[in-house]
Design a protein around this motif. Structure first.
Motif, PDB file in Angstrom:
ATOM      1  N   ALA A 485     -37.943  32.803 -55.543  1.00 16.03           N
ATOM      2  CA  ALA A 485     -36.919  33.161 -56.525  1.00 16.03           C
ATOM      3  C   ALA A 485     -37.562  33.690 -57.804  1.00 16.03           C
ATOM      4  O   ALA A 485     -37.342  33.175 -58.908  1.00 16.03           O
ATOM      5  CB  ALA A 485     -36.035  31.961 -56.819  1.00 16.03           C
ATOM      6  N   VAL A 486     -38.357  34.757 -57.671  1.00 10.19           N
ATOM      7  CA  VAL A 486     -38.975  35.409 -58.820  1.00 10.19           C
ATOM      8  C   VAL A 486     -38.564  36.877 -58.815  1.00 10.19           C
ATOM      9  O   VAL A 486     -38.345  37.463 -57.748  1.00 10.19           O
ATOM     10  CB  VAL A 486     -40.515  35.288 -58.792  1.00 10.19           C
ATOM     11  N   PRO A 487     -38.432  37.500 -59.951  1.00  7.52           N
ATOM     12  CA  PRO A 487     -37.945  38.889 -59.986  1.00  7.52           C
ATOM     13  C   PRO A 487     -38.921  39.910 -59.413  1.00  7.52           C
ATOM     14  O   PRO A 487     -38.512  40.967 -58.950  1.00  7.52           O
ATOM     15  CB  PRO A 487     -37.695  39.133 -61.480  1.00  7.52           C
ATOM     16  N   ASP A 488     -40.216  39.608 -59.439  1.00  7.89           N
ATOM     17  CA  ASP A 488     -41.218  40.565 -58.958  1.00  7.89           C
ATOM     18  C   ASP A 488     -41.757  40.161 -57.582  1.00  7.89           C
ATOM     19  O   ASP A 488     -42.940  40.361 -57.292  1.00  7.89           O
ATOM     20  CB  ASP A 488     -42.355  40.717 -59.958  1.00  7.89           C
ATOM     21  N   LEU A 489     -40.899  39.614 -56.741  1.00 10.38           N
ATOM     22  CA  LEU A 489     -41.327  39.124 -55.437  1.00 10.38           C
ATOM     23  C   LEU A 489     -42.003  40.215 -54.618  1.00 10.38           C
ATOM     24  O   LEU A 489     -43.040  39.981 -53.981  1.00 10.38           O
ATOM     25  CB  LEU A 489     -40.123  38.558 -54.673  1.00 10.38           C
ATOM     26  N   ALA A 490     -41.435  41.422 -54.600  1.00 12.82           N
ATOM     27  CA  ALA A 490     -42.000  42.508 -53.781  1.00 12.82           C
ATOM     28  C   ALA A 490     -43.436  42.810 -54.194  1.00 12.82           C
ATOM     29  O   ALA A 490     -44.325  42.977 -53.340  1.00 12.82           O
ATOM     30  CB  ALA A 490     -41.137  43.761 -53.908  1.00 12.82           C
ATOM     31  N   ASP A 491     -43.710  42.876 -55.489  1.00 10.50           N
ATOM     32  CA  ASP A 491     -45.058  43.178 -55.961  1.00 10.50           C
ATOM     33  C   ASP A 491     -46.037  42.059 -55.595  1.00 10.50           C
ATOM     34  O   ASP A 491     -47.178  42.316 -55.193  1.00 10.50           O
ATOM     35  CB  ASP A 491     -45.063  43.378 -57.477  1.00 10.50           C
ATOM     36  N   ARG A 492     -45.593  40.825 -55.720  1.00 11.66           N
ATOM     37  CA  ARG A 492     -46.491  39.706 -55.417  1.00 11.66           C
ATOM     38  C   ARG A 492     -46.817  39.655 -53.925  1.00 11.66           C
ATOM     39  O   ARG A 492     -47.964  39.376 -53.545  1.00 11.66           O
ATOM     40  CB  ARG A 492     -45.850  38.394 -55.872  1.00 11.66           C
ATOM     41  N   LEU A 493     -45.827  39.900 -53.085  1.00 11.86           N
ATOM     42  CA  LEU A 493     -46.087  39.923 -51.652  1.00 11.86           C
ATOM     43  C   LEU A 493     -47.042  41.052 -51.285  1.00 11.86           C
ATOM     44  O   LEU A 493     -47.932  40.876 -50.437  1.00 11.86           O
ATOM     45  CB  LEU A 493     -44.776  40.080 -50.871  1.00 11.86           C
ATOM     46  N   GLN A 494     -46.882  42.199 -51.921  1.00 13.97           N
ATOM     47  CA  GLN A 494     -47.757  43.321 -51.616  1.00 13.97           C
ATOM     48  C   GLN A 494     -49.195  43.037 -52.024  1.00 13.97           C
ATOM     49  O   GLN A 494     -50.137  43.374 -51.293  1.00 13.97           O
ATOM     50  CB  GLN A 494     -47.260  44.591 -52.316  1.00 13.97           C
ATOM     51  N   ARG A 495     -49.379  42.389 -53.171  1.00 12.76           N
ATOM     52  CA  ARG A 495     -50.746  42.036 -53.590  1.00 12.76           C
ATOM     53  C   ARG A 495     -51.378  41.048 -52.616  1.00 12.76           C
ATOM     54  O   ARG A 495     -52.568  41.140 -52.290  1.00 12.76           O
ATOM     55  CB  ARG A 495     -50.730  41.443 -55.004  1.00 12.76           C
ATOM     56  N   LEU A 496     -50.575  40.112 -52.133  1.00 10.70           N
ATOM     57  CA  LEU A 496     -51.078  39.144 -51.164  1.00 10.70           C
ATOM     58  C   LEU A 496     -51.473  39.836 -49.863  1.00 10.70           C
ATOM     59  O   LEU A 496     -52.517  39.538 -49.274  1.00 10.70           O
ATOM     60  CB  LEU A 496     -50.004  38.090 -50.911  1.00 10.70           C
ATOM     61  N   LEU A 497     -50.669  40.795 -49.434  1.00  7.20           N
ATOM     62  CA  LEU A 497     -50.945  41.530 -48.201  1.00  7.20           C
ATOM     63  C   LEU A 497     -52.167  42.433 -48.353  1.00  7.20           C
ATOM     64  O   LEU A 497     -53.027  42.495 -47.452  1.00  7.20           O
ATOM     65  CB  LEU A 497     -49.722  42.358 -47.812  1.00  7.20           C
ATOM     66  N   ASP A 498     -52.249  43.129 -49.469  1.00  3.40           N
ATOM     67  CA  ASP A 498     -53.383  44.034 -49.678  1.00  3.40           C
ATOM     68  C   ASP A 498     -54.701  43.271 -49.802  1.00  3.40           C
ATOM     69  O   ASP A 498     -55.736  43.722 -49.303  1.00  3.40           O
ATOM     70  CB  ASP A 498     -53.165  44.868 -50.945  1.00  3.40           C
ATOM     71  N   GLY A 499     -54.656  42.101 -50.465  1.00  6.36           N
ATOM     72  CA  GLY A 499     -55.895  41.364 -50.701  1.00  6.36           C
ATOM     73  C   GLY A 499     -56.390  40.608 -49.481  1.00  6.36           C
ATOM     74  O   GLY A 499     -57.582  40.633 -49.170  1.00  6.36           O
ATOM     75  N   ARG A 500     -55.499  39.912 -48.801  1.00  6.25           N
ATOM     76  CA  ARG A 500     -55.872  39.068 -47.658  1.00  6.25           C
ATOM     77  C   ARG A 500     -57.112  38.224 -47.981  1.00  6.25           C
ATOM     78  O   ARG A 500     -58.017  38.073 -47.156  1.00  6.25           O
ATOM     79  CB  ARG A 500     -56.136  39.913 -46.409  1.00  6.25           C
ATOM     80  N   ASP A 501     -57.139  37.687 -49.187  1.00  5.69           N
ATOM     81  CA  ASP A 501     -58.330  36.974 -49.645  1.00  5.69           C
ATOM     82  C   ASP A 501     -58.059  35.505 -49.944  1.00  5.69           C
ATOM     83  O   ASP A 501     -58.857  34.846 -50.615  1.00  5.69           O
ATOM     84  CB  ASP A 501     -58.898  37.655 -50.893  1.00  5.69           C
ATOM     85  N   GLN A 502     -56.920  34.989 -49.443  1.00  2.00           N
ATOM     86  CA  GLN A 502     -56.586  33.592 -49.663  1.00  2.00           C
ATOM     87  C   GLN A 502     -56.729  32.812 -48.355  1.00  2.00           C
ATOM     88  O   GLN A 502     -56.280  33.261 -47.292  1.00  2.00           O
ATOM     89  CB  GLN A 502     -55.146  33.460 -50.176  1.00  2.00           C
ATOM     90  N   ASP A 503     -57.345  31.643 -48.438  1.00  2.00           N
ATOM     91  CA  ASP A 503     -57.463  30.818 -47.239  1.00  2.00           C
ATOM     92  C   ASP A 503     -56.094  30.383 -46.741  1.00  2.00           C
ATOM     93  O   ASP A 503     -55.834  30.364 -45.532  1.00  2.00           O
ATOM     94  CB  ASP A 503     -58.317  29.585 -47.522  1.00  2.00           C
ATOM     95  N   THR A 504     -55.232  29.979 -47.658  1.00  2.00           N
ATOM     96  CA  THR A 504     -53.869  29.591 -47.309  1.00  2.00           C
ATOM     97  C   THR A 504     -52.922  30.082 -48.386  1.00  2.00           C
ATOM     98  O   THR A 504     -53.334  30.367 -49.515  1.00  2.00           O
ATOM     99  CB  THR A 504     -53.718  28.060 -47.178  1.00  2.00           C
ATOM    100  N   PHE A 505     -51.641  30.171 -48.028  1.00  2.00           N
ATOM    101  CA  PHE A 505     -50.622  30.454 -49.042  1.00  2.00           C
ATOM    102  C   PHE A 505     -49.311  29.805 -48.638  1.00  2.00           C
ATOM    103  O   PHE A 505     -49.082  29.482 -47.465  1.00  2.00           O
ATOM    104  CB  PHE A 505     -50.464  31.955 -49.311  1.00  2.00           C
ATOM    105  N   CYS A 506     -48.470  29.594 -49.636  1.00  2.00           N
ATOM    106  CA  CYS A 506     -47.169  28.961 -49.434  1.00  2.00           C
ATOM    107  C   CYS A 506     -46.100  29.844 -50.047  1.00  2.00           C
ATOM    108  O   CYS A 506     -46.221  30.279 -51.200  1.00  2.00           O
ATOM    109  CB  CYS A 506     -47.149  27.574 -50.079  1.00  2.00           C
ATOM    110  N   LEU A 507     -45.038  30.139 -49.280  1.00  2.00           N
ATOM    111  CA  LEU A 507     -43.884  30.907 -49.756  1.00  2.00           C
ATOM    112  C   LEU A 507     -42.727  29.936 -49.886  1.00  2.00           C
ATOM    113  O   LEU A 507     -41.964  29.719 -48.943  1.00  2.00           O
ATOM    114  CB  LEU A 507     -43.555  32.041 -48.779  1.00  2.00           C
TER     115      LEU A 507
END
Length: 540
Positions: A485-507
């Motif tokens: 429930a954040v206004p910039d959800l699309a941008d944050r998801l894209q950064r997560l996808l482009d980076g693929r540098d996190q061991d784990t993540f929670c949505l």
């Protein structure tokens, strides 16, 4: 000579395309098995996983050596992503000859590895003559064939390649050109033996299917059990609910229980966005060392899930609750208080909410030490001081209750909640915690909705109990927590996808309104399919 190599490599197949900026784009003119990328050829492989890419590279290279009759053995390298094959220095000319011809037919990538260099050399396409300049005297070569899935979401490159090490003869021994995990020398003329796949990568366990990670021909010197090996099984446990199920909705409507906080009754807490499917995919892709997956539900089974495949089982609330008279429950704290009662569950297990994902290949060492100690991940936040008050969130109230009991029992004050990272748990610690605090544990189990008297058994209490009894220690890992429930959800998801540098993540989603959900779902569908494009074996 290339017939066996051809068969090994042609596990990859698919249409043409082009890669740029980390994402593969379609191209009109290319061969039937490859796509042309800005950094070289990429092979399209359905069902792609990092482990599959690693094994395909190894088997293609060893097939070349086998067709030429060149003796070789698997080495316990220090890099978990790729594999290492040792050959005698005296076979160098024949090795380079078959490699050159194989890569001429199926272009790939090559790098010369200098163990003493400050940084590794970049891989070069074998179509480029520069790739071959220094191979004649190289102590180590790494060879790979880049791979992508049919939709061009994953690009698995040189890190999953196979290195060829040239071992120098010294009397009756062959000497390694660099350090590995076991030895500097092997007997020169000893026969090969089979070694379990887990010896050659920490991303593999004895419970990884052999078709994915077969035993490898190696030397006896590599069969030792090292101090940093993890040989015990690790299971994964999920709790899951389909909030759209009419039968479940009726049970919830009929349940007696007082909700004290708006968050505890929020419909967003019970929405199934199909996250479980993709979280299980994340284990298949990035944690193939997991032994069994257990999904704890209220007599529900996801429509996409196959129950006939070994390695995943539904465990119902009726099976695990000590006191079935408290059912039905709609409180995650209550359900989590009974997880250690799952029949067949390993002593060491990871507890996932269905909105938690593994983001890249991780070893069990990220969650447990080789001696079996669990790792927990304290948050930078702090538990509010004082007793429970009406304005506390459910999380804070439970943390305060945890703190009071642990202070009374151990004389220690806990100050931090845990990050939203899969919880590494010891079954024995949960069993002992229940015996030590039977009233509080039973009260939590009987709370149909979150209550001010709850403990948070898995996300805090059992972790600190294990720590205070010598079975857990603090750890850290790269992770992301993203509130939907954040206004910039699309941008944050894209950064997560482009980076693929996190061991784990929670949505995580506790506050979304019905108006939010439709727009969020479209974003999530695209993101999850792109991040985890390969179905797990448990999908219909």
């Amino acid at each position: 000579m290339t017939a066996v190599f051809d068969q090994a490599l042609r596990r990859s197949s698919g249409p043409a395309g082009n890669a740029g900026d980390g994402a593969l784009r379609r191209s009109a003119q290319a061969g039937p098995t490859t796509v042309t990328a800005e950094h070289g050829d990429v092979y399209v492989e359905p069902g792609l996983t990092p482990l599959a890419a690693r094994e395909a590279n190894r088997s293609a290279l060893t097939a070349l050596l086998d067709t030429a009759g060149i003796a070789h053995f698997a080495v316990r390298g220090t890099d978990d992503h790729g594999t290492v094959v040792g050959v005698a220095e005296e076979d160098r000319e024949r090795v380079l000859s078959v490699v050159f011809r194989g890569l001429g037919q199926f272009p790939g990538h090559l790098s010369v590895i200098d163990p003493d260099a400050p940084r590794p050399a970049r891989p070069v396409s074998t179509r480029d003559p520069k790739a071959w300049r220094e191979v004649s005297a190289a102590r180590i070569l790494r060879i790979s064939w880049y791979r992508t899935d049919p939709e061009r979401h994953l690009l698995l490159g040189h890190e999953y390649g196979c290195a060829i090490e040239f071992w120098q003869r010294d009397g009756s021994y062959l000497l390694a050109p660099r350090a590995n995990r076991a030895t500097w020398a092997v007997a020169a003329d000893a026969p090969n033996v089979l070694g379990a796949a887990r010896l050659f990568s920490r991303f593999v366990s004895d419970w990884t299917p052999q078709r994915l990670a077969p035993a490898l021909a190696t030397r006896p010197e590599f069969l030792v059990n090292c101090a940093d090996d993890i040989a015990f099984p690790v299971d994964a446990v999920y709790t899951w609910v389909d909030g759209d199920d009419p039968a479940w909705q009726r049970r919830k409507a009929q349940a007696k229980g007082e909700v004290y906080h708006a968050e505890s009754a929020s419909d967003a807490r019970f929405i199934s966005r199909d996250e479980l499917r993709y979280s299980v995919r994340s284990l298949h892709l990035f944690a193939p060392w997991i032994r069994n997956v257990y999904v704890v539900t209220d007599d529900q089974v996801p429509a996409w899930l196959r129950e006939d495949v070994p390695g995943l089982r539904i465990a119902t609330h009726r099976e695990i609750f000590r006191d079935r008279s408290v059912l039905p429950v709609f409180n995650s704290h209550a359900i989590e208080s009974q997880l250690h009662r799952i029949e067949g569950l390993a002593e060491h297990f990871l507890y996932f909410n269905d909105d938690m994902f593994v983001g890249r290949p991780v070893a069990p060492h990220a969650f447990f030490t080789p001696s079996g100690t669990a790792r927990y991940f304290p948050s930078r936040n702090r538990i509010p001081q004082g007793p429970v008050v009406e304005t506390d969130t459910p999380v804070d109230a439970a943390c305060k209750n945890n703190r009071a009991l642990l202070m009374k029992r151990f004389g220690r004050v806990i100050t931090q909640p845990m990050e939203h990272i899969p919880y590494a748990l010891r079954r024995s610690a949960m069993e002992e915690a229940e015996r030590d605090f039977p009233e509080a544990w039973a009260r939590t189990a009987a709370s149909r909705f979150r209550a001010m008297t709850d403990l948070s058994p898995t996300s805090s209490f059992a972790l600190y109990y294990a720590a205070l009894t010598g079975r857990a220690q603090p750890g850290s890992m790269p992770f992301t927590y993203l509130q939907l429930a954040v206004p910039d959800l699309a941008d944050r998801l894209q950064r997560l996808l482009d980076g693929r540098d996190q061991d784990t993540f929670c949505l995580n989603d506790a506050f979304s309104t019905p108006e939010d959900i439709e727009a969020q779902q479209e974003l999530l569908d695209g993101f999850l399919n792109a991040y985890f494009p390969t179905p797990s074996p448990y999908e219909r």
